[in-house]
Write a protein that holds these residues in place. Structure first.
Motif, PDB file in Angstrom:
ATOM      1  N   GLY A  14       8.835 -17.573 -10.102  1.00  0.00           N
ATOM      2  CA  GLY A  14       8.561 -17.145 -11.480  1.00  0.00           C
ATOM      3  C   GLY A  14       7.092 -17.304 -11.822  1.00  0.00           C
ATOM      4  O   GLY A  14       6.464 -16.371 -12.334  1.00  0.00           O
ATOM      5  N   THR A  15       6.547 -18.465 -11.511  1.00  0.00           N
ATOM      6  CA  THR A  15       5.136 -18.759 -11.793  1.00  0.00           C
ATOM      7  C   THR A  15       4.238 -17.750 -11.089  1.00  0.00           C
ATOM      8  O   THR A  15       3.308 -17.203 -11.688  1.00  0.00           O
ATOM      9  CB  THR A  15       4.782 -20.181 -11.281  1.00  0.00           C
ATOM     10  OG1 THR A  15       5.762 -21.083 -11.784  1.00  0.00           O
ATOM     11  CG2 THR A  15       3.404 -20.604 -11.709  1.00  0.00           C
ATOM     12  N   GLN A  16       4.513 -17.504  -9.827  1.00  0.00           N
ATOM     13  CA  GLN A  16       3.692 -16.570  -9.053  1.00  0.00           C
ATOM     14  C   GLN A  16       3.861 -15.137  -9.564  1.00  0.00           C
ATOM     15  O   GLN A  16       2.884 -14.386  -9.634  1.00  0.00           O
ATOM     16  CB  GLN A  16       4.040 -16.653  -7.559  1.00  0.00           C
ATOM     17  CG  GLN A  16       3.718 -17.980  -6.909  1.00  0.00           C
ATOM     18  CD  GLN A  16       2.246 -18.375  -7.008  1.00  0.00           C
ATOM     19  OE1 GLN A  16       1.369 -17.524  -7.110  1.00  0.00           O
ATOM     20  NE2 GLN A  16       1.967 -19.663  -7.012  1.00  0.00           N
ATOM     21  N   GLU A 167       5.402 -14.303   4.821  1.00  0.00           N
ATOM     22  CA  GLU A 167       5.980 -15.611   4.491  1.00  0.00           C
ATOM     23  C   GLU A 167       4.858 -16.528   4.028  1.00  0.00           C
ATOM     24  O   GLU A 167       3.823 -16.650   4.677  1.00  0.00           O
ATOM     25  CB  GLU A 167       6.675 -16.197   5.727  1.00  0.00           C
ATOM     26  CG  GLU A 167       7.316 -17.532   5.407  1.00  0.00           C
ATOM     27  CD  GLU A 167       8.280 -18.017   6.484  1.00  0.00           C
ATOM     28  OE1 GLU A 167       8.794 -17.193   7.258  1.00  0.00           O
ATOM     29  OE2 GLU A 167       8.507 -19.239   6.526  1.00  0.00           O
ATOM     30  N   ILE A 168       5.062 -17.165   2.870  1.00  0.00           N
ATOM     31  CA  ILE A 168       4.037 -18.024   2.278  1.00  0.00           C
ATOM     32  C   ILE A 168       4.602 -19.438   2.160  1.00  0.00           C
ATOM     33  O   ILE A 168       5.755 -19.610   1.744  1.00  0.00           O
ATOM     34  CB  ILE A 168       3.668 -17.510   0.847  1.00  0.00           C
ATOM     35  CG1 ILE A 168       3.300 -16.032   0.861  1.00  0.00           C
ATOM     36  CG2 ILE A 168       2.591 -18.377   0.201  1.00  0.00           C
ATOM     37  CD1 ILE A 168       1.885 -15.687   1.209  1.00  0.00           C
ATOM     38  N   ASP A 169       3.783 -20.430   2.503  1.00  0.00           N
ATOM     39  CA  ASP A 169       4.220 -21.823   2.386  1.00  0.00           C
ATOM     40  C   ASP A 169       4.248 -22.224   0.910  1.00  0.00           C
ATOM     41  O   ASP A 169       3.210 -22.441   0.283  1.00  0.00           O
ATOM     42  CB  ASP A 169       3.252 -22.722   3.174  1.00  0.00           C
ATOM     43  CG  ASP A 169       3.658 -24.183   3.109  1.00  0.00           C
ATOM     44  OD1 ASP A 169       4.682 -24.499   2.463  1.00  0.00           O
ATOM     45  OD2 ASP A 169       2.948 -25.017   3.712  1.00  0.00           O
ATOM     46  N   ILE A 174       0.061 -24.529  -6.490  1.00  0.00           N
ATOM     47  CA  ILE A 174       0.274 -23.231  -7.145  1.00  0.00           C
ATOM     48  C   ILE A 174      -0.954 -22.330  -7.005  1.00  0.00           C
ATOM     49  O   ILE A 174      -0.842 -21.156  -6.657  1.00  0.00           O
ATOM     50  CB  ILE A 174       0.620 -23.431  -8.642  1.00  0.00           C
ATOM     51  CG1 ILE A 174       2.029 -24.031  -8.758  1.00  0.00           C
ATOM     52  CG2 ILE A 174       0.551 -22.124  -9.419  1.00  0.00           C
ATOM     53  CD1 ILE A 174       2.459 -24.373 -10.171  1.00  0.00           C
ATOM     54  N   THR A 175      -2.127 -22.901  -7.247  1.00  0.00           N
ATOM     55  CA  THR A 175      -3.357 -22.096  -7.202  1.00  0.00           C
ATOM     56  C   THR A 175      -3.639 -21.571  -5.791  1.00  0.00           C
ATOM     57  O   THR A 175      -4.139 -20.458  -5.629  1.00  0.00           O
ATOM     58  CB  THR A 175      -4.576 -22.922  -7.672  1.00  0.00           C
ATOM     59  OG1 THR A 175      -4.543 -24.182  -6.981  1.00  0.00           O
ATOM     60  CG2 THR A 175      -4.545 -23.154  -9.161  1.00  0.00           C
ATOM     61  N   GLU A 176      -3.313 -22.406  -4.802  1.00  0.00           N
ATOM     62  CA  GLU A 176      -3.541 -21.979  -3.422  1.00  0.00           C
ATOM     63  C   GLU A 176      -2.599 -20.830  -3.033  1.00  0.00           C
ATOM     64  O   GLU A 176      -2.998 -19.873  -2.370  1.00  0.00           O
ATOM     65  CB  GLU A 176      -3.306 -23.150  -2.477  1.00  0.00           C
ATOM     66  CG  GLU A 176      -4.543 -23.513  -1.690  1.00  0.00           C
ATOM     67  CD  GLU A 176      -4.557 -24.951  -1.285  1.00  0.00           C
ATOM     68  OE1 GLU A 176      -3.895 -25.259  -0.285  1.00  0.00           O
ATOM     69  OE2 GLU A 176      -5.209 -25.752  -1.981  1.00  0.00           O
ATOM     70  N   LYS A 180      -3.621 -16.927  -1.990  1.00  0.00           N
ATOM     71  CA  LYS A 180      -3.156 -16.292  -0.747  1.00  0.00           C
ATOM     72  C   LYS A 180      -2.510 -14.937  -1.047  1.00  0.00           C
ATOM     73  O   LYS A 180      -2.763 -13.938  -0.387  1.00  0.00           O
ATOM     74  CB  LYS A 180      -2.117 -17.184  -0.057  1.00  0.00           C
ATOM     75  CG  LYS A 180      -2.741 -18.164   0.901  1.00  0.00           C
ATOM     76  CD  LYS A 180      -1.682 -18.849   1.732  1.00  0.00           C
ATOM     77  CE  LYS A 180      -2.318 -19.991   2.502  1.00  0.00           C
ATOM     78  NZ  LYS A 180      -1.343 -20.914   3.048  1.00  0.00           N
ATOM     79  N   ILE A 181      -1.640 -14.948  -2.056  1.00  0.00           N
ATOM     80  CA  ILE A 181      -0.938 -13.710  -2.424  1.00  0.00           C
ATOM     81  C   ILE A 181      -1.935 -12.651  -2.901  1.00  0.00           C
ATOM     82  O   ILE A 181      -1.875 -11.488  -2.500  1.00  0.00           O
ATOM     83  CB  ILE A 181       0.147 -13.985  -3.498  1.00  0.00           C
ATOM     84  CG1 ILE A 181       1.237 -14.889  -2.916  1.00  0.00           C
ATOM     85  CG2 ILE A 181       0.739 -12.689  -4.034  1.00  0.00           C
ATOM     86  CD1 ILE A 181       2.341 -15.276  -3.888  1.00  0.00           C
ATOM     87  N   GLU A 182      -2.858 -13.085  -3.744  1.00  0.00           N
ATOM     88  CA  GLU A 182      -3.852 -12.145  -4.293  1.00  0.00           C
ATOM     89  C   GLU A 182      -4.686 -11.506  -3.185  1.00  0.00           C
ATOM     90  O   GLU A 182      -4.994 -10.321  -3.230  1.00  0.00           O
ATOM     91  CB  GLU A 182      -4.795 -12.868  -5.269  1.00  0.00           C
ATOM     92  CG  GLU A 182      -4.140 -13.103  -6.611  1.00  0.00           C
ATOM     93  CD  GLU A 182      -4.909 -14.097  -7.464  1.00  0.00           C
ATOM     94  OE1 GLU A 182      -6.135 -14.230  -7.270  1.00  0.00           O
ATOM     95  OE2 GLU A 182      -4.280 -14.765  -8.300  1.00  0.00           O
TER      96      GLU A 182
END
Ligand code: AMP
Length: 187
Positions: A14-16, A167-169, A174-176, A180-182
């Motif tokens: 949700g946050t992401q 796949e993301i760890d 949260i910021t990291e 990565k996603i961005e």
């Protein structure tokens, strides 16, 4: 651009999803929120949904697929979708493929936020203090985790074979995770 973000409850989807939707001008489509709206608005199916959610079970595919259809065929949201909490079962994933095809769209990025059961439990315990969601107690959390493992694992198997799967760890900060996603979305 259309994006799917999925992972176990408490993985930070949700946050992401909120973060990505703001940065990339997308609409966050959260089936959890859509279902809670039905409860809040006391609709006909709202009562059933309330029961299902409080027990940690999944809403039926029929209910969820109907709610999601509206968003996918909404012209304003075309190619600006980020799915949060959907699909959660193989049948929902297949339904999504159909709906995307029928609406002339495709999924561009699929993110799986991977976190351990221990991390999830401690995070949801913390969230309980902040949000007091009715479904946030330990028994429900464990039930939700087990339900997730049972029905969402096939979704992971289905998507992990696709070339646009990442796949993301999810145990990182949260910021990291966001950066990565961005980075992936900005290419
Ligand atoms: P969430 O806010 O994504 O954690 O969802 C809260 C609850 O809503 C879940 O525990 C399920 O009971 C229900 N739910 C949300 N999304 C779905 C879905 N795609 N399919 C079935 N049930 C869902």
């Amino acid at each position: 651009m259309n994006v799917i973000i999925f992972g176990p409850p408490g993985a930070g989807k949700g946050t992401q999803a909120i973060n990505i939707s703001k940065k990339f001008n997308l609409y966050q489509i959260s089936t959890g929120d859509l279902l809670r709206d039905e409860v809040k608005n006391k609709t006909e199916i709202g009562k059933d949904i309330e029961n299902i959610i409080s027990k940690g079970d999944f809403a039926t595919d029929e209910i969820v697929n109907e709610l999601i259809k509206k968003a996918i065929f909404d012209k304003d949201k075309k190619n600006k979708l980020i799915f949060d909490g959907y699909p959660r079962s193989l049948s929902q994933a297949k339904n999504l493929e159909l709906l995307m095809k029928d609406s002339n769209q495709k999924i561009d990025f699929i993110f799986f936020l991977n976190v351990s059961k221990e991390t999830i439990i401690s995070r949801i315990e913390k969230r309980k203090i902040l949000e007091k969601r009715a479904d946030d107690n330990l028994t429900t959390i464990l039930k939700r985790y087990d339900t997730y493992m049972m029905t969402t694992k096939p979704v992971l198997d289905f998507y992990s074979k696709k070339p646009n799967f990442y796949e993301i760890d999810g145990s990182e900060k949260i910021t990291e995770i966001s950066s990565k996603i961005e980075q992936i979305l900005s290419v």
